[in-house]
Design an enzyme around this catalytic site. Structure first.
Site, short mmCIF file in Angstrom:
data_model
loop_
_atom_site.label_atom_id
_atom_site.label_comp_id
_atom_site.label_asym_id
_atom_site.label_seq_id
_atom_site.Cartn_x
_atom_site.Cartn_y
_atom_site.Cartn_z
CD GLU A 126 -2.67 1.29 2.53
OE1 GLU A 126 -2.98 2.42 2.96
OE2 GLU A 126 -3.00 0.22 3.10
CB THR A 164 -5.84 2.09 5.14
OG1 THR A 164 -5.39 0.87 4.56
CG2 THR A 164 -6.02 3.14 4.06
CB CYS A 194 -9.72 1.14 6.63
SG CYS A 194 -9.49 -0.51 7.30
CB SER A 222 -1.74 -9.59 7.61
OG SER A 222 -2.85 -8.79 8.00
CB SER A 266 -6.52 -10.24 4.62
OG SER A 266 -5.41 -10.24 5.50
#
Length: 310
Positions: A126, A164, A194, A222, A266
């Site tokens: 990202e 995020t 987010c 992650s 995720s």
């Protein structure tokens, strides 16, 4: 034993959209189908699609001319879009809309002449995509120590953006440090962290205190899953980040423990339930759902797919 299942947990709207996009693309175009970077940062999800013939690549040059490529939920830079066009690829953009929002803010600030401080982790997909929107205008900081090292003139025209999937507390501390050093710095109207990241963190903060052990389903790469485990550890709780039930160790538990189970944005719910069943079988565990916040967010498929399935 008692198991407390944190709600919300697991797939967020962006991950649901990205996975649905890849499933739909497989139905429409078959294989080989290429994905630039991992579709989401979750090893079991990536392995499942790889077994179906999906090819994950780290360079657009690895994709044959004229093939189909899907961009991951973490987004890509304009350079990648240009390279895809030059190779005449059919591109499907499964970028999470919340990441797209940050990209648009970066472009706007750059056009207005700001130097942009991006709060994020170096090398994260990202961050690479966001910085690619305005590389000549952007500086990455990862912590308050990086803020202290900044040597920009005191009167610089500055703005900040954030990755995020960072920790709310971690980001707030860095932003506070930026504002103390550069009081004129501006930022987006709403925090870029987010909703799903924040909600999952709030659930751990509220529930970990009444538990003895915390299990976080999610992969080591992650970011948001790692933050959940870190929050529990900061609260003094043993916390374990795992992908699958096979990674559980009986040494982590006592028969009368209260175990909090959550999952990164995720991580598939089936892996959560496999852990629940394991603990039920071994420790006759009772299960209780605890909901901290309701989520009712959904994102549509990318336009490139919507036009095909009308």
């Amino acid at each position: 034993m008692k198991i407390i299942l944190a709600n919300p947990r697991g797939f967020c709207a962006g991950v649901n959209m990205a996975i649905a996009s890849l499933e739909t693309a497989l139905q429409q175009f078959g294989t080989p189908l290429y994905v630039y970077h991992e579709i989401v940062h979750n090893r079991p999800v990536v392995e499942r699609f790889r077994n179906q013939g999906v090819v994950f690549v780290e360079s657009i040059d690895e994709i044959p001319v004229g093939a189909t490529v899907l961009y991951s939920a973490h987004g890509v830079s304009p350079v990648i879009r240009t390279l895809s066009s030059e190779r005449q690829l059919r591109a499907i953009d499964a970028t999470c809309p919340l990441v797209t929002k940050v990209h648009k803010e970066a472009v706007r600030y750059a056009k207005e002449g700001y130097t942009i401080i991006l709060v994020g982790h170096e090398g994260h997909d990202e961050v690479i995509g966001t910085m690619g929107e305005a590389p000549e205008h952007m500086i990455l900081v990862q912590d308050i120590h990086d803020v202290a090292k900044l040597t920009l003139p005191a009167d610089s025209k500055l703005a900040y953006l954030t990755q995020t999937t960072l920790s709310v507390d971690e980001t707030e501390g860095i932003i506070d440090a930026l504002k103390q050093k550069y009081p004129q710095i501006v930022g987006p109207a709403k925090a870029d962290i987010c909703y799903a990241t924040q909600n999952r963190q709030e659930a751990v903060k509220e529930l970990a205190g009444i538990c003895d052990v915390v299990l976080v389903l999610g992969s080591q790469n992650s970011s948001n899953s790692n933050r959940l485990a870190e929050i529990a550890k900061v609260m003094g709780k043993p916390a374990y980040l795992i992908d699958r039930v096979q990674e559980l160790s009986l040494d982590w538990f006592q028969p009368n423990d209260t175990v909090l189970i959550t999952a990164g944005a995720s991580a598939p719910e089936e892996n959560v339930q496999a852990c629940v069943e394991f603990l039920r079988d071994r420790f006759q565990a009772d299960v209780e759902q605890r909901t901290i916040r309701e989520e009712h967010v959904s994102f549509p498929l990318p336009v490139e797919l919507r036009v095909l399935i009308r």
